[in-house]
Motif scaffolding. Structure first.
Motif, mmCIF file in Angstrom:
data_model
loop_
_atom_site.group_PDB
_atom_site.id
_atom_site.type_symbol
_atom_site.label_atom_id
_atom_site.label_comp_id
_atom_site.label_asym_id
_atom_site.label_seq_id
_atom_site.Cartn_x
_atom_site.Cartn_y
_atom_site.Cartn_z
ATOM 1 N N PRO A 12 8.820 -1.317 6.420
ATOM 2 C CA PRO A 12 8.327 -1.632 4.920
ATOM 3 C C PRO A 12 7.447 -0.141 4.694
ATOM 4 O O PRO A 12 6.589 0.240 5.454
ATOM 5 C CB PRO A 12 7.290 -2.557 4.820
ATOM 6 N N ASP A 45 8.342 -0.402 -1.022
ATOM 7 C CA ASP A 45 7.586 -1.386 -1.485
ATOM 8 C C ASP A 45 6.851 -0.852 -2.989
ATOM 9 O O ASP A 45 5.738 -0.910 -3.110
ATOM 10 C CB ASP A 45 6.561 -2.133 -0.852
ATOM 11 N N GLN A 77 3.666 -6.303 1.799
ATOM 12 C CA GLN A 77 4.285 -6.043 3.195
ATOM 13 C C GLN A 77 5.459 -6.879 3.465
ATOM 14 O O GLN A 77 6.445 -6.654 3.947
ATOM 15 C CB GLN A 77 3.348 -5.617 4.373
ATOM 16 N N ALA A 80 8.456 -7.225 1.557
ATOM 17 C CA ALA A 80 9.314 -6.125 1.729
ATOM 18 C C ALA A 80 10.304 -6.358 3.041
ATOM 19 O O ALA A 80 11.297 -5.999 3.129
ATOM 20 C CB ALA A 80 8.490 -4.884 2.069
ATOM 21 N N CYS A 98 5.277 1.661 9.125
ATOM 22 C CA CYS A 98 5.653 3.022 9.015
ATOM 23 C C CYS A 98 4.811 4.148 9.199
ATOM 24 O O CYS A 98 5.186 5.184 9.273
ATOM 25 C CB CYS A 98 5.793 3.281 7.329
ATOM 26 N N GLN A 101 1.427 3.460 13.534
ATOM 27 C CA GLN A 101 0.451 2.878 14.365
ATOM 28 C C GLN A 101 1.121 2.098 15.543
ATOM 29 O O GLN A 101 0.636 1.813 16.417
ATOM 30 C CB GLN A 101 -0.417 2.073 13.603
ATOM 31 N N ARG A 134 -12.660 -4.648 11.117
ATOM 32 C CA ARG A 134 -11.400 -4.917 10.831
ATOM 33 C C ARG A 134 -10.967 -5.867 12.370
ATOM 34 O O ARG A 134 -10.310 -6.887 12.203
ATOM 35 C CB ARG A 134 -10.276 -3.826 10.910
ATOM 36 N N SER A 207 -5.183 3.247 5.226
ATOM 37 C CA SER A 207 -4.714 1.593 5.120
ATOM 38 C C SER A 207 -4.490 1.030 3.736
ATOM 39 O O SER A 207 -5.332 1.593 2.972
ATOM 40 C CB SER A 207 -5.548 0.791 5.960
ATOM 41 N N ASN A 208 -3.404 0.264 3.606
ATOM 42 C CA ASN A 208 -3.613 -0.388 2.422
ATOM 43 C C ASN A 208 -4.029 -1.772 2.190
ATOM 44 O O ASN A 208 -3.755 -2.482 1.236
ATOM 45 C CB ASN A 208 -1.798 -0.431 2.207
HETATM 46 N N1 UDP Z 1 2.890 -2.037 3.367
HETATM 47 C C1 UDP Z 1 3.678 -2.239 2.081
HETATM 48 N N2 UDP Z 1 3.390 -2.977 1.262
HETATM 49 C C2 UDP Z 1 2.030 -3.101 0.967
HETATM 50 C C3 UDP Z 1 0.978 -2.592 1.862
HETATM 51 C C4 UDP Z 1 1.502 -2.166 2.954
HETATM 52 O O1 UDP Z 1 4.954 -2.336 2.550
HETATM 53 O O2 UDP Z 1 1.597 -3.533 -0.207
HETATM 54 C C5 UDP Z 1 3.240 -1.416 4.514
HETATM 55 C C6 UDP Z 1 2.830 -0.041 4.892
HETATM 56 O O3 UDP Z 1 3.681 1.021 4.266
HETATM 57 C C7 UDP Z 1 3.017 -0.118 6.429
HETATM 58 C C8 UDP Z 1 2.729 -1.290 6.763
HETATM 59 O O4 UDP Z 1 3.044 -2.186 5.694
HETATM 60 O O5 UDP Z 1 4.190 0.287 6.699
HETATM 61 C C9 UDP Z 1 1.393 -1.708 7.014
HETATM 62 O O6 UDP Z 1 0.320 -1.345 6.065
HETATM 63 P P1 UDP Z 1 -1.124 -0.522 6.458
HETATM 64 O O7 UDP Z 1 -0.574 0.547 7.504
HETATM 65 O O8 UDP Z 1 -1.421 -0.218 5.340
HETATM 66 O O9 UDP Z 1 -1.980 -1.774 7.062
HETATM 67 P P2 UDP Z 1 -2.783 -1.804 8.215
HETATM 68 O O10 UDP Z 1 -2.182 -1.033 9.572
HETATM 69 O O11 UDP Z 1 -4.177 -1.124 7.835
HETATM 70 O O12 UDP Z 1 -3.006 -3.212 8.530
#
Ligand code: UDP
Ligand code: MG
Length: 312
Positions: A12, A45, A77, A80, A98, A101, A134, A207-208
């Protein structure tokens, strides 16, 4: 789609213009190294940055193995990933974030577990590179969720996982309005495995997820797998009603035999506030489930696709 390839990788993408080229550099050597037919499905997405342009460039570099699904807007996410699942052609599917991480270099180790007969392989982050709050929130959410849903996931946040075709088909068929993929996979798995995988800091961007989205995610997770919150509420409601009834009887008797009291009025208020707040929480919980029923009944598509780039 029939399984005509060995491996499908679903990624995603939401505002990842900076991570995408880095991902490309690291992912494809790993996949080429496995030496079996594969495909990579990027699901954009509804990114608001240049992600789509970057994805198109990548597609033109490797049209044989890259497919790009572009959403009309941001759906989240998990929707997606579902869009990817509905299109996979692989015998095995791997999901990863993506932002790098999840190290792509760990994919062969997930596949090894699949070869050993597991149908779902969860990658658990051995050392999580996230901010302290987190981690604390995740730990708490994990404990509560496990108690309530009996779905044991050591690490719910990591998306580095591998699934056999049967599992993918079941997740797609269950068609939930608010999917949560790791829990659904664990629910359908007959022989799941967990392995430690690396976790790195985000390669680029931010982060999203924020506190609100994390709370929402956990509510969805619990309400989609369990009625316990509702049931707990019924029990608590019954106990409280019994206690309040006793109190009412006591106050009546007191009024008859001792006379009206005015000083105790604030005690009564306290009790009233308690009951009102309990009722409000209860309504909220009922609302969570009603909301879920609403979104299931509405049957609105989980996502809408603007454009698909793929070599037929
Ligand atoms: N992502 C997505 N749609 C959203 C939020 C996140 O497709 O609305 C994807 C983002 O591109 C990434 C993955 O989901 O590949 C994890 O997101 P993020 O790294 O922001 O989350 P975290 O690692 O902070 O949990
Ligand atoms: Mg991330």
């Amino acid at each position: 789609m029939p399984a005509t390839l060995y491996l499908s990788v679903v990624i995603p993408v939401y505002n990842e213009e900076k991570s995408l080229p880095l991902m490309y550099e690291r992912l494809f050597p790993v996949l080429d190294g496995i030496g079996k037919p594969y495909e990579v499905i990027f699901v954009n997405d509804g990114s608001r940055d240049r992600s789509q342009t970057v994805l198109e460039e990548l597609f033109h570099k490797r049209p044989d193995v890259i497919r790009v699904v572009q959403f009309m807007r941001n759906y989240g996410q998990h929707p997606a990933i579902i869009a990817g699942f509905e299109r996979v052609r692989g015998e095995v599917t791997v999901t990863l974030d993506c932002d790098l991480q999840n190290p792509p270099e760990d994919i062969p180790r997930l596949l090894q577990e699949i070869e050993d007969g597991h149908d779902v392989v969860h990658g658990c982050r051995a050392e999580r590179q996230d901010v302290a709050w987190r981690k604390a929130v995740s730990r708490l959410a994990n404990i509560i969720r496990e108690r309530i849903t009996h779905i044991r996931l050591r690490d719910q946040g990591s998306m580095l996982r591998a699934y056999r075709r049967e599992i993918i088909d079941q997740i797609v068929a269950s068609d939930e309005a608010t999917p949560f993929i790791p829990a659904q996979a664990q629910y359908f798995a007959s022989n799941p495995a967990e392995i430690d995988v690396g976790h790195e800091e985000r390669a680029a961007g931010v982060s999203n997820y924020n506190v609100y989205r994390l709370i929402r995610l956990n509510f969805d997770l619990v309400t989609s797998f369990s009625l316990v919150p509702l049931q707990l509420f019924t029990i608590a409601g019954m106990l409280l009603s019994a206690a309040s009834l006793l109190l009412v009887v006591y106050m009546m008797l007191r009024r008859i035999f001792i006379g009206p009291e005015a000083e105790g009025i604030f005690t009564l208020f306290a009790i009233l506030f308690l009951l009102v707040s309990v009722t409000m929480t209860g309504l909220g919980i009922v609302g969570e489930y009603v909301g879920r029923i609403y979104s299931e009944v509405r049957r609105r598509p989980r996502y809408t696709v603007k454009r698909v780039l793929e070599k037929l």
